[in-house]
Design a protein around this motif. Structure first.
Motif, PDB file in Angstrom:
ATOM      1  N   PRO A  21       0.828  -1.212   0.000  1.00 19.93           N
ATOM      2  CA  PRO A  21       0.000   0.000   0.000  1.00 19.93           C
ATOM      3  C   PRO A  21       0.860   1.259   0.000  1.00 19.93           C
ATOM      4  N   VAL A  22       0.318   2.323  -0.555  1.00 15.48           N
ATOM      5  CA  VAL A  22       1.049   3.579  -0.668  1.00 15.48           C
ATOM      6  C   VAL A  22       0.232   4.698  -0.033  1.00 15.48           C
ATOM      7  N   ASP A  23       0.879   5.489   0.808  1.00 11.11           N
ATOM      8  CA  ASP A  23       0.289   6.695   1.374  1.00 11.11           C
ATOM      9  C   ASP A  23       0.706   7.854   0.473  1.00 11.11           C
ATOM     10  N   ILE A  24      -0.193   8.267  -0.416  1.00  9.88           N
ATOM     11  CA  ILE A  24       0.156   9.244  -1.444  1.00  9.88           C
ATOM     12  C   ILE A  24       0.628  10.557  -0.836  1.00  9.88           C
ATOM     13  N   GLU A  25      -0.036  10.993   0.224  1.00  2.74           N
ATOM     14  CA  GLU A  25       0.343  12.270   0.834  1.00  2.74           C
ATOM     15  C   GLU A  25       1.747  12.211   1.414  1.00  2.74           C
ATOM     16  N   THR A  26       2.054  11.120   2.124  1.00  6.42           N
ATOM     17  CA  THR A  26       3.394  10.967   2.691  1.00  6.42           C
ATOM     18  C   THR A  26       4.438  10.810   1.592  1.00  6.42           C
ATOM     19  N   LEU A  27       4.094  10.042   0.553  1.00  9.64           N
ATOM     20  CA  LEU A  27       5.006   9.856  -0.570  1.00  9.64           C
ATOM     21  C   LEU A  27       5.339  11.195  -1.222  1.00  9.64           C
ATOM     22  N   ALA A  28       4.316  12.017  -1.444  1.00 11.08           N
ATOM     23  CA  ALA A  28       4.547  13.319  -2.071  1.00 11.08           C
ATOM     24  C   ALA A  28       5.429  14.204  -1.194  1.00 11.08           C
ATOM     25  N   ARG A  29       5.165  14.186   0.112  1.00 14.74           N
ATOM     26  CA  ARG A  29       5.980  14.991   1.029  1.00 14.74           C
ATOM     27  C   ARG A  29       7.434  14.529   1.027  1.00 14.74           C
ATOM     28  N   ASN A  30       7.635  13.217   1.028  1.00 18.42           N
ATOM     29  CA  ASN A  30       9.002  12.685   1.022  1.00 18.42           C
ATOM     30  C   ASN A  30       9.709  12.936  -0.305  1.00 18.42           C
ATOM     31  N   MET A  31       8.949  12.956  -1.414  1.00 18.72           N
ATOM     32  CA  MET A  31       9.576  13.290  -2.694  1.00 18.72           C
ATOM     33  C   MET A  31      10.114  14.720  -2.658  1.00 18.72           C
ATOM     34  N   GLY A  32       9.349  15.614  -2.018  1.00 21.38           N
ATOM     35  CA  GLY A  32       9.828  16.984  -1.867  1.00 21.38           C
ATOM     36  C   GLY A  32      11.070  17.057  -0.998  1.00 21.38           C
ATOM     37  N   ARG A  33      11.069  16.305   0.076  1.00 23.35           N
ATOM     38  CA  ARG A  33      12.244  16.269   0.949  1.00 23.35           C
ATOM     39  C   ARG A  33      13.447  15.686   0.212  1.00 23.35           C
ATOM     40  N   ALA A  34      13.196  14.657  -0.618  1.00 21.76           N
ATOM     41  CA  ALA A  34      14.286  14.031  -1.373  1.00 21.76           C
ATOM     42  C   ALA A  34      14.901  15.023  -2.348  1.00 21.76           C
ATOM     43  N   VAL A  35      14.044  15.823  -2.992  1.00 21.68           N
ATOM     44  CA  VAL A  35      14.561  16.850  -3.911  1.00 21.68           C
ATOM     45  C   VAL A  35      15.428  17.848  -3.144  1.00 21.68           C
ATOM     46  N   GLU A  36      14.962  18.228  -1.943  1.00 24.63           N
ATOM     47  CA  GLU A  36      15.731  19.159  -1.119  1.00 24.63           C
ATOM     48  C   GLU A  36      17.085  18.572  -0.723  1.00 24.63           C
ATOM     49  N   GLU A  37      17.098  17.300  -0.297  1.00 25.65           N
ATOM     50  CA  GLU A  37      18.359  16.653   0.075  1.00 25.65           C
ATOM     51  C   GLU A  37      19.261  16.471  -1.140  1.00 25.65           C
ATOM     52  N   GLY A  38      18.639  16.210  -2.299  1.00 22.87           N
ATOM     53  CA  GLY A  38      19.434  16.097  -3.523  1.00 22.87           C
ATOM     54  C   GLY A  38      20.118  17.406  -3.862  1.00 22.87           C
ATOM     55  N   GLY A  39      19.417  18.516  -3.603  1.00 24.96           N
ATOM     56  CA  GLY A  39      20.023  19.829  -3.823  1.00 24.96           C
ATOM     57  C   GLY A  39      21.201  20.076  -2.899  1.00 24.96           C
ATOM     58  N   LYS A  40      21.084  19.622  -1.661  1.00 28.24           N
ATOM     59  CA  LYS A  40      22.192  19.757  -0.710  1.00 28.24           C
ATOM     60  C   LYS A  40      23.403  18.932  -1.153  1.00 28.24           C
TER      61      LYS A  40
END
Length: 609
Positions: A21-40
């Protein structure tokens, strides 16, 4: 007959449901965090380049790879018939794959066109076979990579050095483009990402940033949990003392654990491209501790981790301030005039150089020698020769001229590339995509504890050994002597390891024939490290004995006898036959009558690159 198991369409709802199962809201939030960490992580890479701390880039290495593969492509495209043959071969493979895929989509049994090696861990997840999408990706990759490798194998008209380089770089590209390395094409990565709602990517990119920072702008891949180890605490703990120090090395002497010891002491000359404690890992794996427990008086050279102050120290200085200085000190401490010596990898090459130099001088203090995974003839030196042509050496020399040394991270990266499918890509996937810390592993902790190489020494080594192969040709000049290995007539125990990527066993075999005295050639199972560090108690691997190293390596191996377990007891029997006399252990107190400079493992080994 229809095969219901394979009747689902590609990436069906059933297949996607198997990922959880996938929690779409959590997945979307973590994708944003991943982009931020990728920028770092990107900033960590760019910052030292913008402020000038990192000046070199990978352009030379990329250019060498492109040039080598370009020569391979030119060979095939320059002849229309050859080009057609190559194109037809690849097209045939994909036509067969397409036909097989159509059969499977129709629900019929279809034999795979290409299957991975059973030992290949990349495709062990069941989805690689059960899911048509991933099975198609896997087989397409295998067909393409094997086709490319065959192009190299069949390029008989290509100049041998260029063919070797093309083979190496084709294998690197092949390992890099595997579908197992990417989230969208790896079923287990998709499963992990959906199961964790992308949290794994956030952790992984945080680790990526940390590892780029640790490499000061270069990615320093973590292969072990470094927090679990500390030199002198749970690594390199065999009791002993620092009994001598100069600008190039510390000499360690270990405390006896037996009531008597062999009269003739041993001196271990490890490689300076790594730290000596590969021979003194945990007590259960320590070759040094085992030797002490067998009644040997053990001295070990611990090389300095050099900086710009050592830039002008060459092979001659390393010989004089390393093994020669150690011989002088051992004589003062023990009163002995005869020593048995051991050299490992490039430390063995230096020991062989020392033996030839001493022979030329009439110095007979080293009366038997053991060489672990050591090359003295570099004609068949394997994939490291890719990094040792004239253009590449000039690039390395230009890099070293900036600071006076070759960075340890560069050497570590080169060694990792020799086994990239095992030492690079699994860690990139596990660390930065799965977001998992690697497990604690003492050997990989040591592997990452890299050392620098002095400019003059490293240039001499690359040119005289890998490029010109001067030692066995009788053309190497060290100090005031032109060296001749045939003048080395002492008994030698020559250990090669069967799966060695650094000192290939056939290269070691060829070099063993260059000496002028009796050589006991022994082949151990496993590779450059595990084949050497193989305690008898573990009852792992095996070794082969087949008489003196004469003729062809392949013929020697075919006639050799396999023995189970470690080669260490065989070596000890050989060593004791050279000089069986013993003395009371109380005469071998570390340092003798002089006050030691400190406890083993000393201070030089603790210096980080």
């Amino acid at each position: 007959m229809k095969n219901e198991k394979h009747s689902n369409p590609l990436l069906s709802a059933e297949s996607l449901a198997s990922f959880g199962p996938v929690d779409i809201e959590t997945l979307a939030r973590n994708m944003g965090r991943a982009v931020e960490e990728g920028g770092k992580a990107l900033a960590a890479y760019l910052r030292p380049r913008e402020d000038g701390r990192v000046k070199s880039d990978i352009s030379e290495e990329v250019a060498d790879a492109v040039n080598s593969i370009g020569h391979l492509a030119q060979y095939w495209l320059s002849d229309p018939q050859r080009a057609l043959q190559a194109q037809t071969s690849l097209a045939s493979g994909f036509m067969s794959l397409w036909a097989s895929s159509l059969q499977r989509m129709a629900g019929e049994d279809a034999k795979p066109v290409a299957e991975p090696d059973p030992k290949d861990a990349r495709f062990r997840d069941p989805e690689w076979s059960q899911n048509q999408y991933f099975d198609l990706l896997k087989q397409a990759y295998l067909i393409t990579s094997r086709w490319a490798e065959k192009l190299v194998h069949d390029a008989d008209g290509l100049e041998p050095r260029m063919r070797h380089k093309a083979d190496f770089y084709v294998r690197q590209v092949s390992a890099a483009i595997s579908p197992s390395n990417f989230i969208a094409t790896n079923p287990s990565l998709i499963r992990d990402t959906l199961a964790e709602n992308g949290e794994n990517l956030v952790r992984g990119l945080e680790m990526l940033k940390e590892d780029i920072d640790a490499g000061e702008g270069e990615l320093k891949i973590r292969q072990s949990d470094t927090s679990k180890f500390e030199v002198g605490v749970n690594l390199a703990t065999t009791p002993g003392k620092v009994v001598f120090r100069n600008a190039t090395m510390e000499l360690l002497q270990y405390t006896p654990t037996t009531s008597s010891v062999l009269k003739r002491p041993i001196l271990i000359c490890p490689p300076w491209i790594n730290k000596f404690y590969v021979l003194d890992l945990t007590p259960e794996k320590s070759f040094i501790k085992w030797c002490v427990d067998q009644g040997l008086t053990v001295f070990v050279i611990s090389w300095v981790n050099p900086d710009e102050k050592q830039r002008n120290k060459g092979f001659f200085e390393y010989m004089k301030e390393g093994p020669i200085a150690a011989l002088d000190e051992i004589g003062k401490i023990t009163g002995e005039k005869e020593v048995s010596a051991i050299g490992y990898c490039v430390g063995g090459t230096l020991l062989a150089v020392t033996l030839a130099w001493l022979a030329a001088k009439g110095d007979t203090r080293i009366t038997s020698a053991t060489l672990f995974a050591t090359q003295v003839d570099f004609e068949k030196a394997g994939d490291l020769k890719v990094f040792a042509d004239e253009d590449h050496i000039q690039w390395i020399e230009k890099m070293m001229a900036e600071h006076g040394y070759f960075p340890g991270s560069k050497m570590a990266a080169a060694f990792n590339m020799l086994r990239s499918q095992e030492l690079i890509w699994p860690y990139l996937v596990n660390n930065y995509m799965r977001g998992k810390q690697p497990t604690p592993f003492d050997l990989l902790y040591w592997n990452a504890d890299a050392t620098r190489m002095p400019e003059k020494n490293h240039s001499f080594y690359l040119r005289n050994c890998y490029l010109e192969n001067n030692l066995t040709r009788g053309r190497m000049v060290v100090g005031d002597e032109t060296l001749d290995l045939k003048k080395v007539t002492i008994p030698i125990y020559e250990l090669a390891t069967r799966e060695d990527h650094i000192a290939p066993p056939n290269s070691v075999f060829t070099g063993a024939q260059a000496f002028g005295g009796p050589v006991r050639y022994v082949l151990s199972g496993s590779g450059h490290i595990a084949g050497v560090v193989n305690p008898p108690a573990r009852k792992k691997y095996q070794y082969w004995l087949g008489g003196p190293p004469t003729g062809r390596y392949e013929d020697w191996l075919e006639a050799a006898t396999e023995h189970p377990g470690s080669w260490w007891p065989d070596w000890l029997t050989w060593l004791k036959k050279q000089a069986p006399e013993e003395v009371p252990a109380d005469k071998r107190k570390p340092g003798g009558r002089r006050k030691p400079l400190g406890d083993a493992p000393g201070s030089y080994v603790r210096v980080k690159s």
